[in-house]
Scaffold this motif. Structure first.
Motif, mmCIF file in Angstrom:
data_model
loop_
_atom_site.group_PDB
_atom_site.id
_atom_site.type_symbol
_atom_site.label_atom_id
_atom_site.label_comp_id
_atom_site.label_asym_id
_atom_site.label_seq_id
_atom_site.Cartn_x
_atom_site.Cartn_y
_atom_site.Cartn_z
ATOM 1 N N PRO A 43 9.827 0.430 7.429
ATOM 2 C CA PRO A 43 8.891 -0.687 7.344
ATOM 3 C C PRO A 43 7.623 -0.434 8.142
ATOM 4 C CG PRO A 43 11.120 -1.507 7.574
ATOM 5 C CD PRO A 43 11.205 -0.017 7.733
ATOM 6 N N GLY A 44 6.493 -0.746 7.529
ATOM 7 C CA GLY A 44 5.207 -0.517 8.170
ATOM 8 C C GLY A 44 4.104 -0.460 7.138
ATOM 9 N N LEU A 45 2.911 -0.127 7.601
ATOM 10 C CA LEU A 45 1.730 -0.041 6.762
ATOM 11 C C LEU A 45 1.270 1.409 6.699
ATOM 12 C CD1 LEU A 45 -0.235 -1.953 5.196
ATOM 13 C CD2 LEU A 45 -1.691 -1.896 7.248
ATOM 14 N N TYR A 46 0.974 1.903 5.482
ATOM 15 C CA TYR A 46 0.637 3.298 5.266
ATOM 16 C C TYR A 46 -0.606 3.393 4.383
ATOM 17 C CZ TYR A 46 5.429 3.877 6.879
ATOM 18 O OH TYR A 46 6.581 3.808 7.616
ATOM 19 N N PHE A 47 -1.279 4.532 4.505
ATOM 20 C CA PHE A 47 -2.469 4.782 3.687
ATOM 21 C C PHE A 47 -2.361 6.163 3.062
ATOM 22 C CE2 PHE A 47 -6.744 6.578 3.150
ATOM 23 C CZ PHE A 47 -7.287 5.641 2.280
ATOM 24 N N GLN A 48 -2.743 6.242 1.791
ATOM 25 C CA GLN A 48 -2.768 7.521 1.084
ATOM 26 C C GLN A 48 -4.045 7.626 0.266
ATOM 27 O OE1 GLN A 48 0.779 9.138 -0.780
ATOM 28 N NE2 GLN A 48 -0.347 9.384 -2.694
ATOM 29 N N ASP A 49 -4.667 8.775 0.318
ATOM 30 C CA ASP A 49 -5.879 9.008 -0.457
ATOM 31 C C ASP A 49 -5.677 10.236 -1.332
ATOM 32 O OD1 ASP A 49 -8.897 8.257 -0.714
ATOM 33 O OD2 ASP A 49 -8.855 10.439 -0.540
ATOM 34 N N ASP A 50 -5.811 10.040 -2.645
ATOM 35 C CA ASP A 50 -5.685 11.133 -3.611
ATOM 36 C C ASP A 50 -7.046 11.420 -4.230
ATOM 37 O OD1 ASP A 50 -2.659 11.745 -4.089
ATOM 38 O OD2 ASP A 50 -2.791 9.564 -4.023
ATOM 39 N N THR A 51 -7.473 12.664 -4.158
ATOM 40 C CA THR A 51 -8.655 13.107 -4.898
ATOM 41 C C THR A 51 -8.156 13.948 -6.066
ATOM 42 O OG1 THR A 51 -10.010 13.116 -2.903
ATOM 43 C CG2 THR A 51 -10.830 14.344 -4.790
ATOM 44 N N MET A 80 -11.858 11.905 -9.533
ATOM 45 C CA MET A 80 -11.575 10.525 -9.196
ATOM 46 C C MET A 80 -10.966 10.479 -7.799
ATOM 47 S SD MET A 80 -11.699 7.427 -10.386
ATOM 48 C CE MET A 80 -11.848 7.779 -12.138
ATOM 49 N N ASN A 81 -11.415 9.523 -6.988
ATOM 50 C CA ASN A 81 -10.810 9.307 -5.678
ATOM 51 C C ASN A 81 -10.009 8.010 -5.720
ATOM 52 O OD1 ASN A 81 -11.244 7.996 -2.650
ATOM 53 N ND2 ASN A 81 -10.723 10.174 -2.671
ATOM 54 N N LEU A 82 -8.741 8.070 -5.285
ATOM 55 C CA LEU A 82 -7.817 6.952 -5.425
ATOM 56 C C LEU A 82 -7.228 6.567 -4.069
ATOM 57 C CD1 LEU A 82 -5.946 8.354 -8.544
ATOM 58 C CD2 LEU A 82 -7.839 6.729 -8.529
ATOM 59 N N PRO A 83 -7.838 5.633 -3.343
ATOM 60 C CA PRO A 83 -7.285 5.175 -2.072
ATOM 61 C C PRO A 83 -6.200 4.124 -2.296
ATOM 62 C CG PRO A 83 -9.399 4.131 -2.456
ATOM 63 C CD PRO A 83 -9.163 5.043 -3.625
ATOM 64 N N THR A 84 -5.041 4.325 -1.671
ATOM 65 C CA THR A 84 -3.893 3.444 -1.863
ATOM 66 C C THR A 84 -3.350 2.980 -0.518
ATOM 67 O OG1 THR A 84 -3.280 4.577 -3.908
ATOM 68 C CG2 THR A 84 -1.582 3.249 -2.870
ATOM 69 N N THR A 85 -3.104 1.686 -0.397
ATOM 70 C CA THR A 85 -2.471 1.114 0.782
ATOM 71 C C THR A 85 -1.053 0.696 0.416
ATOM 72 O OG1 THR A 85 -4.592 0.322 1.611
ATOM 73 C CG2 THR A 85 -2.623 -0.666 2.561
ATOM 74 N N ILE A 86 -0.078 1.058 1.251
ATOM 75 C CA ILE A 86 1.330 0.783 0.997
ATOM 76 C C ILE A 86 1.894 -0.049 2.141
ATOM 77 C CG2 ILE A 86 3.602 1.773 0.497
ATOM 78 C CD1 ILE A 86 0.764 4.170 0.439
ATOM 79 N N TRP A 87 2.545 -1.137 1.803
ATOM 80 C CA TRP A 87 3.211 -1.977 2.795
ATOM 81 C C TRP A 87 4.703 -1.985 2.515
ATOM 82 C CZ3 TRP A 87 3.773 -7.936 2.456
ATOM 83 C CH2 TRP A 87 4.419 -8.402 3.606
ATOM 84 N N VAL A 88 5.494 -1.373 3.400
ATOM 85 C CA VAL A 88 6.952 -1.430 3.326
ATOM 86 C C VAL A 88 7.384 -2.600 4.211
ATOM 87 C CG1 VAL A 88 9.122 -0.194 3.634
ATOM 88 C CG2 VAL A 88 7.056 1.072 2.999
ATOM 89 N N VAL A 309 -3.998 13.099 1.130
ATOM 90 C CA VAL A 309 -3.870 12.883 2.571
ATOM 91 C C VAL A 309 -3.148 11.564 2.775
ATOM 92 C CG1 VAL A 309 -5.079 12.578 4.764
ATOM 93 C CG2 VAL A 309 -6.013 14.132 3.035
ATOM 94 N N SER A 310 -2.073 11.554 3.571
ATOM 95 C CA SER A 310 -1.337 10.324 3.823
ATOM 96 C C SER A 310 -0.980 10.220 5.298
ATOM 97 C CB SER A 310 -0.071 10.263 2.964
ATOM 98 O OG SER A 310 0.737 11.398 3.165
#
Length: 330
Positions: A43-51, A80-88, A309-310
Motif C-alpha cells: 500500500p502506498g502511492l507510486y509514479f511511473q513514466d513511460d516514453t 508519446m509520454n505517458l505519466p501514470t500515478t498508482i495508488w495501492v 522510470v518508476s
C-alpha cells in the motif's frame, strides 16, 4: 512493475481491402507490460513514466480508413509520454490489495505519411505522398485492479476505462487521441524466485471498443497477450526477453467502416534491460524494452520501444513483497 496502458498508440496502419480496428490501432498499448507484470507493491502511492516510440509501415497499395479518410502505402513514426500515478490502498478484496491508477492526457506527435490520400477536407480531395504531423493531446486512462501474493507467485485482475480527451479532429491523419471509448479487462501473473533471480511474467486481456462518434466507426473487440522472461545479473541489473501477440476477434462496423469488416493480427519479440538504483533511500527503477513485429496481418509492422522510470512516492518499503521484488537474493 508496469502499470501504464496503451490507450495512445497513435500510428497509422493499413489493411488489404479492409481494416483491423479504425486506423489499425488499438487503445491498448502492446508491450506496455513486461517483467513484474503481475506484481502489486505494498500500500502506498507510486509514479511511473513511460516514453514510447514506434516506427512502422505497410505498403503494397493496401488501403485503410483513418480519421474518416482513405489512405494507402502508410508509414508512421510516433512518440508519446505517458505519466501514470498508482495508488495501492490498504483495502482488501478477497485477500488481495485494491489499487487504482490514472494516466493523464499528455502530448504526442504522430508523423504520418501516406502514398495516396482520398477525400481530405484539410489536405485536399486527393493527393500523393501526403504527410501530416501535429502535436496534440492524447486520451485519459483510468484503471482499478486487485493484486495477490502467494510465495513466489504474484497475480492481478483489473479493468481499465479509456476516456477521449476531446482533441480528436476528423480528417486529420495525425491524432494523439483515438476518440474511441473502451474498456479493457486483463489478468497478469508473475513467478519471481529471489533466490535465483528469475522473473517469468505474462499478461492477457480483452479490449471492448465503443464507437468513434466523429466518424461513426465502431472498432471490433481485441485480444492481447504479453510475456517476459528476465534474469537478475546483479541485485540492480536485469536482462531478458519479451514479446506480445495481438488478435482482433470481431469485425468493425458503422457507416464509417467503408471497407467492410476484417480482423488484424501481429506478433512481436524483443529484449529488455532493467536497472535499479537509489537516490538517498529512494529506489528508482528504470527499464528499456524493444520489440520487433512480424507476421502482421492488416496492421502496421514495425519496431516499438519503451523507456520506463518508476518510483514510490509514499510507501511502506518494510513490507516483504517490496524488498523481495527489488533486491534478488543470490
Amino acid at each position: 512493475m508496469i502499470f501504464g496502458f496503451g490507450t495512445m498508440l497513435l500510428v497509422a496502419a493499413a489493411a488489404e481491402n479492409a481494416k483491423a480496428a479504425e486506423g489499425a490501432v488499438g487503445v491498448y498499448l502492446l508491450g506496455a507490460r513486461g517483467p513484474m507484470a503481475g506484481f502489486t507493491p505494498p500500500p502506498g502511492l507510486y509514479f511511473q513514466d513511460d516514453t514510447y516510440f514506434y516506427d512502422g509501415k505497410i505498403g503494397g497499395g493496401r488501403t485503410l480508413p483513418f480519421g474518416g479518410l482513405l489512405v494507402a502505402n502508410v508509414s508512421a513514426t510516433t512518440w508519446m509520454n505517458l505519466p501514470t500515478t498508482i495508488w495501492v490502498t490498504p483495502a482488501k478484496i478477497f485477500g488481495g490489495d485494491l489499487a487504482f491508477s490514472a494516466t493523464v492526457p499528455t502530448f504526442g506527435e504522430p508523423r504520418v505519411n501516406a502514398g495516396l490520400l482520398v477525400n481530405s477536407p484539410r489536405l485536399g480531395p486527393i493527393g500523393a505522398n501526403v504527410s501530416d504531423s501535429e502535436l496534440n493531446v492524447s486520451d485519459f486512462l483510468v484503471s482499478s485492479f486487485v493484486g495477490w501474493h502467494s510465495g513466489n507467485f504474484h497475480w492481478q485482475l483489473g479493468v481499465s476505462g479509456i476516456i477521449p480527451s476531446g482533441s480528436y479532429v476528423a480528417g486529420q491523419l495525425s491524432n494523439a487521441s483515438l476518440n474511441r471509448p473502451g474498456v479493457d479487462i486483463y489478468g497478469a501473473l508473475t513467478w519471481l524466485d529471489p533466490t535465483i533471480g528469475v522473473d517469468l511474467s505474462m499478461a492477457m486481456g480483452a479490449t471492448f471498443n465503443q464507437t468513434n462518434r466523429a466518424t461513426d466507426y465502431k472498432t471490433g473487440d481485441e485480444f492481447h497477450l504479453e510475456w517476459a522472461a528476465s534474469k537478475y545479473i546483479t541485485k540492480e541489473f536485469t536482462v531478458g526477453l519479451v514479446g506480445y501477440y495481438y488478435q482482433q476477434f470481431t469485425g468493425d462496423s458503422g457507416s464509417g467502416a467503408r471497407l467492410g469488416s476484417f480482423e488484424g493480427r501481429v506478433i512481436a519479440l524483443g529484449g529488455t534491460v532493467g536497472y535499479t538504483f537509489e537516490v538517498g533511500k529512494l529506489p528508482i527503477s528504470t527499464r528499456i524494452k524493444v520489440y520487433r513485429e512480424f507476421d502482421a496481418q492488416n496492421r502496421m509492422e514495425g519496431t516499438s520501444g519503451f523507456f520506463t522510470v518508476s518510483l514510490p512516492l509514499a510507501a511502506d518499503s518494510s513490507v516483504k513483497p517490496m524488498s523481495s521484488a527489488i533486491k534478488a537474493k543470490f
